[in-house]
Structure formats: structure tokens, C-alpha cells
Design a protein around this motif. Structure first.
Motif, PDB file in Angstrom:
ATOM      1  N   SER A  72      48.717  39.455   4.318  1.00 28.36           N
ATOM      2  CA  SER A  72      48.550  38.544   5.453  1.00 28.36           C
ATOM      3  C   SER A  72      49.160  39.117   6.727  1.00 28.36           C
ATOM      4  CB  SER A  72      49.186  37.183   5.140  1.00 28.36           C
ATOM      5  OG  SER A  72      50.583  37.319   4.885  1.00 28.36           O
ATOM      6  N   GLU A  73      50.325  39.750   6.609  1.00 32.06           N
ATOM      7  CA  GLU A  73      50.969  40.315   7.790  1.00 32.06           C
ATOM      8  C   GLU A  73      50.207  41.533   8.301  1.00 32.06           C
ATOM      9  OE1 GLU A  73      55.072  41.036   6.949  1.00 32.06           O
ATOM     10  OE2 GLU A  73      55.521  38.894   6.656  1.00 32.06           O
ATOM     11  N   ALA A  74      49.671  42.336   7.400  1.00 38.84           N
ATOM     12  CA  ALA A  74      48.881  43.501   7.810  1.00 38.84           C
ATOM     13  C   ALA A  74      47.613  43.049   8.526  1.00 38.84           C
ATOM     14  CB  ALA A  74      48.541  44.352   6.597  1.00 38.84           C
ATOM     15  N   GLU A  75      46.955  42.015   8.006  1.00 39.61           N
ATOM     16  CA  GLU A  75      45.732  41.518   8.633  1.00 39.61           C
ATOM     17  C   GLU A  75      46.027  40.890   9.991  1.00 39.61           C
ATOM     18  OE1 GLU A  75      44.046  38.894   5.767  1.00 39.61           O
ATOM     19  OE2 GLU A  75      43.087  40.507   4.618  1.00 39.61           O
ATOM     20  N   ALA A  82      53.175  49.202   9.231  1.00 38.26           N
ATOM     21  CA  ALA A  82      52.521  49.054  10.530  1.00 38.26           C
ATOM     22  C   ALA A  82      52.442  47.630  11.058  1.00 38.26           C
ATOM     23  CB  ALA A  82      51.105  49.637  10.456  1.00 38.26           C
ATOM     24  N   ALA A  83      52.916  46.661  10.319  1.00 37.65           N
ATOM     25  CA  ALA A  83      52.797  45.279  10.770  1.00 37.65           C
ATOM     26  C   ALA A  83      53.832  44.908  11.814  1.00 37.65           C
ATOM     27  CB  ALA A  83      52.899  44.321   9.583  1.00 37.65           C
ATOM     28  N   LEU A 113      58.296  50.116  14.686  1.00 35.24           N
ATOM     29  CA  LEU A 113      57.763  51.384  15.176  1.00 35.24           C
ATOM     30  C   LEU A 113      56.349  51.639  14.665  1.00 35.24           C
ATOM     31  CD1 LEU A 113      60.880  53.735  14.932  1.00 35.24           C
ATOM     32  CD2 LEU A 113      60.126  52.290  16.834  1.00 35.24           C
ATOM     33  N   GLY A 114      56.066  51.259  13.432  1.00 36.93           N
ATOM     34  CA  GLY A 114      54.728  51.462  12.891  1.00 36.93           C
ATOM     35  C   GLY A 114      53.670  50.758  13.719  1.00 36.93           C
ATOM     36  N   TYR A 115      53.984  49.561  14.155  1.00 32.06           N
ATOM     37  CA  TYR A 115      53.062  48.791  15.002  1.00 32.06           C
ATOM     38  C   TYR A 115      52.839  49.513  16.331  1.00 32.06           C
ATOM     39  CZ  TYR A 115      51.092  44.736  17.459  1.00 32.06           C
ATOM     40  OH  TYR A 115      50.272  43.885  18.182  1.00 32.06           O
ATOM     41  N   GLU A 116      53.915  50.058  16.902  1.00 31.97           N
ATOM     42  CA  GLU A 116      53.797  50.784  18.162  1.00 31.97           C
ATOM     43  C   GLU A 116      52.976  52.057  18.005  1.00 31.97           C
ATOM     44  OE1 GLU A 116      54.624  49.714  21.108  1.00 31.97           O
ATOM     45  OE2 GLU A 116      55.453  47.868  20.251  1.00 31.97           O
ATOM     46  N   GLY A 175      43.541  45.529   7.838  1.00 29.08           N
ATOM     47  CA  GLY A 175      44.892  45.349   7.326  1.00 29.08           C
ATOM     48  C   GLY A 175      44.895  45.485   5.822  1.00 29.08           C
ATOM     49  N   LEU A 176      45.803  46.293   5.301  1.00 26.97           N
ATOM     50  CA  LEU A 176      45.853  46.547   3.865  1.00 26.97           C
ATOM     51  C   LEU A 176      47.252  46.314   3.307  1.00 26.97           C
ATOM     52  CD1 LEU A 176      43.802  49.871   3.605  1.00 26.97           C
ATOM     53  CD2 LEU A 176      42.985  47.550   3.145  1.00 26.97           C
TER      54      LEU A 176
END
Length: 315
Positions: free
Chosen positions: A93-96, A65-66, A69-72, A121-122
Motif C-alpha cells: 500500500s505504501e509503495a503504491e 522508495a516509499a 532518500l529512496g523517494y527522492e 508500486g511493489l
């Protein structure tokens, strides 16, 4: 339509849903403009929307999700009313950072502020069963449950069959296939005690066709596995209240794809020419489909694949 243009509107006379009452959180202005565009002394009357598409009150989790498509998918959920979301990706860090950015973006042109959202963010390596269990444990510890999960983490590589290194084939299957399975299984384990939920496995149009001109046999096979996995798990968990569906995108203009195609415009032209709609998809083109699958609007749908490919698979 961009997912940022989704408006969440109060439905006149609507009773509270099973997840609580709906608040008015439209991103559109209610300034005094009449039906013909002229100024008037009364606010615009907001149209009714189908309540079942609302994600308000639902706890969502998206892997991969970072970015991409996951982010969208996360943007679409937040734009449709979700305020409790786990953004899951390989690096903490990228997830957060993605979680913070999603909240900031969701507050633009909205009457909601950062304090109205609980987005975390995990870190999670979906190829590791232990890592997936840990991510779900942290999510449920934080929110008490999980209602809608999207298994979006995945990779693609282009090697001919004779040249594909075994270690890279194994890595692809560990992420695309085993990762989807671990995610779905942990989602169901946590959903069943709470009455069920929705799981969406992100497959691909490549589950149905063979892409050309690029060679990508292991990827195509992995997405065919994900598509059938969704159908199989749907049957296994149907009477437990857990729905499992597959979303299969076509060629999408993600940041990664744009970078690749910037060095190969002929490949872009080939993909576009093979797509009946004559273009590649924008990530926002998937927003409606993912919200439909994750929301109560698809309550009687399970084991189904939705293709969003511009018509690629029909010719």
C-alpha cells in the motif's frame, strides 16, 4: 537545487539515443520574456544540456522508495526523463501510494500528464531473497527489462555495543547488507542479457568514519560492507556491461531525521558543527549524484564511491 526544478530539454540536432528520441518536457515556461527580462514576441531559446544525463527510455527500480532518500531518488529519475519506474518498499500500500504521488508531482509545471508515466508500486522485503526475486520478476514482466537500479533500503539504530540486542543486529545486517546483495544480484541477472546496466548501492559516509556522539557500530560496519560490496561486484561484472557504484550520503534532513532531531537540538548542532559546510544535507542534494551514477554520463565509472557529505569525511 530541488529535483522538481530539473528541466528536460530537447537538444537541438541531437540524434535519437539508444533508448529513443528525447521529447521536450521542460518544466519551465517558454513565455515571451527576453534575455533582459522584458516581454518580447518570441519564446525563450532553451539551452543545450548534456544528453548523457537523460534518464529517458530507461527502466528504473529503487528499493526503500516509499519515503526518505529512496523517494527522492525516484523524484530525481522522473525529473530527468524516466517514465518507467518500479517503486519498491516493504508494504504494498505504501509503495503504491508513493508511486501515485510521484506521478502527480511530476506532472506539476510540466506538459506531461499521468498517462505519460508508467510507475508501479511493489511490495518487497529486501532481507528475503525470494521476495527480491519476485519484485524483479514483476518489474521485468511489466517493462521487459531493467536498466538502472538503486538499493536504497536500509535502517539505522543507536545502541552501545554492550547493549545492542542480537536479534536487532541480525535484522540490521539482513536489511542493510544481505538486502543490498540480493538486490544487486537480481539486478545483474536481469541486466546482463540486455547488455548491462547501472547499479547503485546506497552506503554512507559512515563506511569511512566513526560517527559521534551516537554509538552505531553495527550500522557503520554494515555500510562499510556495502561500499566494498559495490567495488567487488563491479570487478566481477565489469566485462558483462554491469556497472556497480556506491553513493554515500552524509547527515541528511529526511522526515525521520527531522523527527528525531526535533527532540534533540543539541545533537543537530553537533552534527552541523562537525560538517565543514556547517549544515546538514537536504535530500534534494543527492539528486545530481544519483542521476549521474544511474545514467550514461558515468558510463566509464564502476567500483567507485561518491560521498555527498558536506565535507564531513575530509577532516
Amino acid at each position: 537545487m530541488s529535483s522538481m526544478l530539473f528541466a528536460r530539454l530537447t537538444v537541438v540536432g541531437r540524434p535519437a539515443s539508444r533508448f529513443g528520441a528525447v521529447k521536450a518536457t521542460s518544466s519551465y515556461s517558454t513565455s515571451a520574456i527576453s534575455r533582459n527580462g522584458a516581454a518580447s514576441g518570441s519564446p525563450i531559446k532553451q539551452a543545450r544540456t548534456l544528453p548523457d544525463f537523460s534518464m529517458e527510455g530507461k527502466v528504473c527500480l529503487v528499493t526503500g522508495a516509499a519515503r526518505g532518500l529512496g523517494y527522492e531518488f525516484c523524484r530525481a529519475f522522473l525529473a530527468s526523463g524516466c517514465t518507467k519506474l518500479a517503486v519498491v518498499d516493504l508494504k504494498q500500500s505504501e509503495a503504491e501510494d508513493a508511486a501515485k504521488e510521484l506521478v502527480a508531482t511530476s506532472c506539476l509545471n510540466s506538459d506531461m500528464g499521468p498517462s505519460d508515466f508508467d510507475v508501479i508500486g511493489l511490495e518487497c522485503d529486501v532481507s528475503s531473497e525470494r521476495s527480491v526475486i519476485k519484485a524483479f520478476g514483476e518489474t521485468v514482466s511489466k517493462f521487459g527489462r531493467v536498466d538502472s537500479v538503486v538499493a536504497s533500503a536500509g535502517i539505522v539504530e543507536n545502541y552501545s555495543a554492550f547493549d545492542y540486542p542480537f536479534d536487532r543486529i541480525k535484522r540490521l545486517y539482513d536489511i542493510n547488507v544481505h538486502g543490498a546483495f540480493f538486490t544487486a544480484r537480481e539486478a545483474a541477472r536481469n541486466m546482463i542479457p540486455h547488455g548491462g546496466g547501472s547499479i547503485t548501492l546506497v552506503a554512507s559516509m559512515s563506511a569511512n568514519i566513526v560517527n559521534i556522539p551516537q554509538p552505531q557500530t553495527p550500522y557503520n560496519a554494515s555500510k562499510a560492507a556495502v561500499k566494498h560490496m559495490a567495488a567487488s561486484l563491479a570487478v566481477e561484472w565489469a566485462k558483462k556491461g554491469v556497472r556497480v557504484n556506491a553513493l554515500s550520503p552524509g547527515y541528511m534532513l529526511t522526515k525521520l531525521t527531522k523527527t528525531v532531531l526535533s527532540h534533540d537540538q543539541e545533537l543537530k548542532k553537533t552534527w552541523e558543527s562537525l560538517t565543514p559546510m556547517g549544515r546538514m544535507g537536504e535530500p534534494e542534494d543527492l539528486a545530481g549524484a544519483i542521476v549521474f551514477l544511474a545514467s550514461d554520463a558515468s558510463r566509464f565509472m564502476t567500483g567507485t564511491e561518491i560521498r555527498v557529505d558536506g565535507g564531513y569525511c575530509i577532516i
